[in-house]
Structures are given as C-alpha cells and as structure tokens.
Enzyme design. Structure first.
Site, PDB file in Angstrom:
ATOM      1  N   SER A  59       8.710  42.499 -40.252  1.00  6.71           N
ATOM      2  CA  SER A  59       9.613  41.508 -40.828  1.00  6.71           C
ATOM      3  C   SER A  59       8.879  40.186 -40.901  1.00  6.71           C
ATOM      4  CB  SER A  59      10.861  41.344 -39.944  1.00  6.71           C
ATOM      5  OG  SER A  59      11.609  40.199 -40.315  1.00  6.71           O
TER       6      SER A  59
ATOM      7  N   TYR B 270      14.687  40.787 -31.463  1.00  9.18           N
ATOM      8  CA  TYR B 270      14.238  41.294 -32.761  1.00  9.18           C
ATOM      9  C   TYR B 270      12.933  40.631 -33.176  1.00  9.18           C
ATOM     10  CZ  TYR B 270      14.428  42.472 -37.756  1.00  9.18           C
ATOM     11  OH  TYR B 270      14.126  42.925 -39.019  1.00  9.18           O
TER      12      TYR B 270
END
Length: 249
Positions: A137, A150
C-alpha cells in the site's frame, strides 16, 4: 496472451483487487487458483469467472499454507506466479487504541501470510523461473495516521519484498510489490459508510489523491500483471506506487 500456460496463485482473490487480478490473469491465458476462507464468495466467483480452481486456507496457519501450495502443484504440476494480495485493516486506531488481537490479526494476515506462502512457494518458483508480486500500500511508503498496525504491516511487506528479491535474484526468482492508493472496493465503501456521511467521505478520499479520484481495481491489477510478466523481466525489488500521485508530495 502473456500468461498462456502459466499457473498463478492469488491470495485474497475472492473480492477487490485480488478478484480483479484473478480475472485478468485468466483472460491472459493463465490457470488461476484463488486462495481464501469464504467458500460462499469462492463459489460465486467460480460461476462468474469460469475456469478457475479454489483453495480454502487460513494464511496464519503454516500447515494450511503448505497444503495450499501442494494442492496447486498436484493440480497443475507447477507454479509460475504467486500474488500475495490478502490483507486486513483496522481503521481509526493509534498504537494506543489498537488491541493486541487487532495487531496480531493484521500482521498475521498481511505479513505472516505473505511470508508463509512465499516460504512454501519459493522452491516451485525457482524451478519454473517464476516470480512473486506482493500487494502492499502507499501507506507502506509514508506515514499514515489512524491505522498503526496496517501501516506498519504494509511497510514490513515492502521491505520483505526487497529482501526476498535480493535473496533469490541469483536463482532467477523476481519479487516485486505494488503500493496502491485508495481503490474502489467494498473495503473502501464500507469505510465511507462508517464515516457517517458516505458522500463527504468519498469526496475527502478522492481529494487527497493529486489525480482527484481513487483507483479502479483494474488499474492496480494491470500493474500486478505487468510486474508478473516477461515485460518486467529486469525488474526485481521494486515497490511500484499506483497511488494517483499521493506519495509524490
């Protein structure tokens, strides 16, 4: 067809980016296996896509990951591409607000899962001259408020990619990752709904990307297929942003 005769395994392939990648690999001639836990979603995807095989697996369980690779090899005799796409996120959590269970679940799926699948796939990939594409990401490249576990897990995945690329370059195995910005998937739309004002949340999500919108799943999938293809034969250890410019500033 870039992947005619190739065997591809996609984790987290029942929805979102993983589902789109599975569809695109099939359209490019590959035999695709999807790994997931949701048998209902798997059955529906099979009806939609057609020729595809499925493996149920909890990515946090080493024995299940090893068995998943074994099933693919028994069915197809080889493995050419592993796409480590599965991921989870707990939003609006600083380190202080993140529970130990949330932290362990995030790292269990996002990092341990990629580690285990790669560990058990690397021998087959070495034999086939194959490669791995990890889905990280943009928050693995920059700081990101409100999703501590995350962001940390995606940063770990970027460096795992680079390290595996160095470890296995001499064996002919390439390892790369894509780093998407926000993507129009059910995961994002669920986040918009939890915001309280979905329309305003959508506007804010789009506005933070310099291109003024979020990605479509196929825009990320095309990057995955490029890195997995012979077109990227001299690329390894790359972390490719597919983020509408969000990490450029």
């Amino acid at each position: 067809m870039r992947f005619k005769g190739a065997v591809v395994l996609v984790t987290g392939g029942t929805r979102g980016i993983g589902q789109q990648a599975a569809r695109d690999f099939v359209s490019e001639g590959a035999s695709v296996s999807i790994l997931g836990r949701d048998s209902t979603a798997i059955a529906k995807l099979g009806r939609d896509v057609g020729e595809i095989s499925f493996v149920q697996c909890d990515l946090r369980r080493a024995e299940q990951c090893e068995q998943a690779i074994r099933q693919v090899l028994e069915a197809h005799g080889r493995l050419d591409v592993l796409v480590n796409n599965a991921g989870v996120i707990f939003r609006n959590r600083t380190v202080e607000q993140t529970t130990e269970e949330e932290w362990d679940t995030t790292f269990g799926v996002n990092v341990r899962g990629a580690y285990l699948m790669s560990k058990y796939a690397i021998g087959s990939l070495r034999n086939s001259g194959g490669n791995i594409v990890n889905v990280s990401s943009y928050v693995g490249l920059v700081g990101f408020a409100g999703a501590a576990a995350y962001a940390a897990s995606k940063a770990a995945l970027v460096n795992l990619t680079r390290t595996m690329a160095l470890d296995h370059a001499g064996e002919g195995v390439r390892v790369n990752c894509v780093c998407p910005g926000s993507v129009d998937t059910e995961m994002i739309r669920a986040a918009w709904r939890s915001h309280g004002d979905p329309a305003e949340a959508e506007r804010l999500w789009k506005a933070k990307h310099p291109l003024g919108r979020i990605a479509k799943p196929d825009e990320v999938s095309r990057a995955i297929l490029f890195l997995a293809s012979d077109e990227a034969s001299f690329i390894t250890g790359a972390a490719l942003p597919v983020d509408g410019g969000i990490t450029a500033g």
